[in-house]
Scaffold this motif. Sequence first.
Motif, PDB file in Angstrom:
ATOM      1  N   VAL A 190     -83.872 -53.534  90.499  1.00 61.17           N
ATOM      2  CA  VAL A 190     -82.427 -53.437  90.672  1.00 61.17           C
ATOM      3  C   VAL A 190     -82.123 -52.458  91.805  1.00 61.17           C
ATOM      4  O   VAL A 190     -82.639 -51.335  91.809  1.00 61.17           O
ATOM      5  CB  VAL A 190     -81.724 -52.977  89.374  1.00 61.17           C
ATOM      6  N   ARG A 223     -79.037 -50.473  93.564  1.00 60.46           N
ATOM      7  CA  ARG A 223     -77.652 -50.070  93.326  1.00 60.46           C
ATOM      8  C   ARG A 223     -77.086 -49.319  94.519  1.00 60.46           C
ATOM      9  O   ARG A 223     -77.814 -48.613  95.218  1.00 60.46           O
ATOM     10  CB  ARG A 223     -77.556 -49.194  92.077  1.00 60.46           C
ATOM     11  N   SER A 270     -74.406 -53.665  92.270  1.00 64.23           N
ATOM     12  CA  SER A 270     -75.863 -53.726  92.238  1.00 64.23           C
ATOM     13  C   SER A 270     -76.333 -55.169  92.400  1.00 64.23           C
ATOM     14  O   SER A 270     -75.601 -56.117  92.121  1.00 64.23           O
ATOM     15  CB  SER A 270     -76.402 -53.154  90.927  1.00 64.23           C
ATOM     16  N   ARG A 305     -79.793 -57.560  91.403  1.00 65.05           N
ATOM     17  CA  ARG A 305     -81.036 -57.614  90.631  1.00 65.05           C
ATOM     18  C   ARG A 305     -81.954 -58.679  91.233  1.00 65.05           C
ATOM     19  O   ARG A 305     -81.591 -59.855  91.307  1.00 65.05           O
ATOM     20  CB  ARG A 305     -80.748 -57.936  89.165  1.00 65.05           C
ATOM     21  N   SER A 342     -81.799 -62.900  94.425  1.00 59.63           N
ATOM     22  CA  SER A 342     -81.109 -61.873  93.645  1.00 59.63           C
ATOM     23  C   SER A 342     -79.875 -62.445  92.952  1.00 59.63           C
ATOM     24  O   SER A 342     -79.342 -63.484  93.340  1.00 59.63           O
ATOM     25  CB  SER A 342     -80.688 -60.712  94.550  1.00 59.63           C
TER      26      SER A 342
END
Length: 246
Positions: free
Chosen positions: A72, A74, A89, A91, A130
């Motif tokens: 992740v 951020r 964020s 992932r 992502s």
Amino acid sequence: MRAGSLLLLLVLLALPARAQDALVAALSQDAVEVTTGFTGAQLMVFGSTEAPIGPGGDEVVVVVHGPNRPTVVRRKVPVLGVLWVNGPSARFADVPGFYFVAGTRPAWQLLPEVERHRYGLGLDALPLVSTGARSPAFRAALLELEVLSGLWVEDSQPVEIAGSRLFHVRLPLPAGVPTGDYRVEVLLVRSRQVVARQELAFRVDRVGTADRIASVAEDQPLVYGIACILLAAFAGWFGSVVFRRS
């Protein structure tokens, strides 16, 4: 001939004779042990080709993938001008824990972009999918972090050629290299096409005290946390006693 090249030649001569193969490759070792004093390791990928290697002839590319894990990324955002908190964020589901690519020349000079992306040759060719924030800045931040950590390495050194048909490249593993199974692909490139491929593998494992500490941290996080607090408290107390006496 240098001592290293002579040793490489002797090792290659010991490999199974398969004259029909355009490419034969091997690893200097298939296991790396991580102890509490582990500061990194270095493996060697080496081999031979049927035809001469170099400009106008065959070329060799070596790519290494470590175990995948979710990551992740951020972005920190300011609040009231004094505090920084987690903001948007992204992932990434399958991020290589380690990535290395090197060739007799950079892969972008040897293969078309479509082929590079097919084999994942180059940081820009990694399939980093992502969810969450869609800004390309998150991918760029991930690349920067992994490169700075030494876990992603692109063209830091060329694949070296010895005797026109022998090749080798050193594979540096930093102290923070993750444990697990690693996949090594050796590609033979001719006329901007991959004409032969060999896959190798090695494994990184914790051993001894390092393995026991990691097992406790994963299986009993509460016990591990309490032990860390007690150890830190003892270290602080012991340090105060020593400095008070001095």
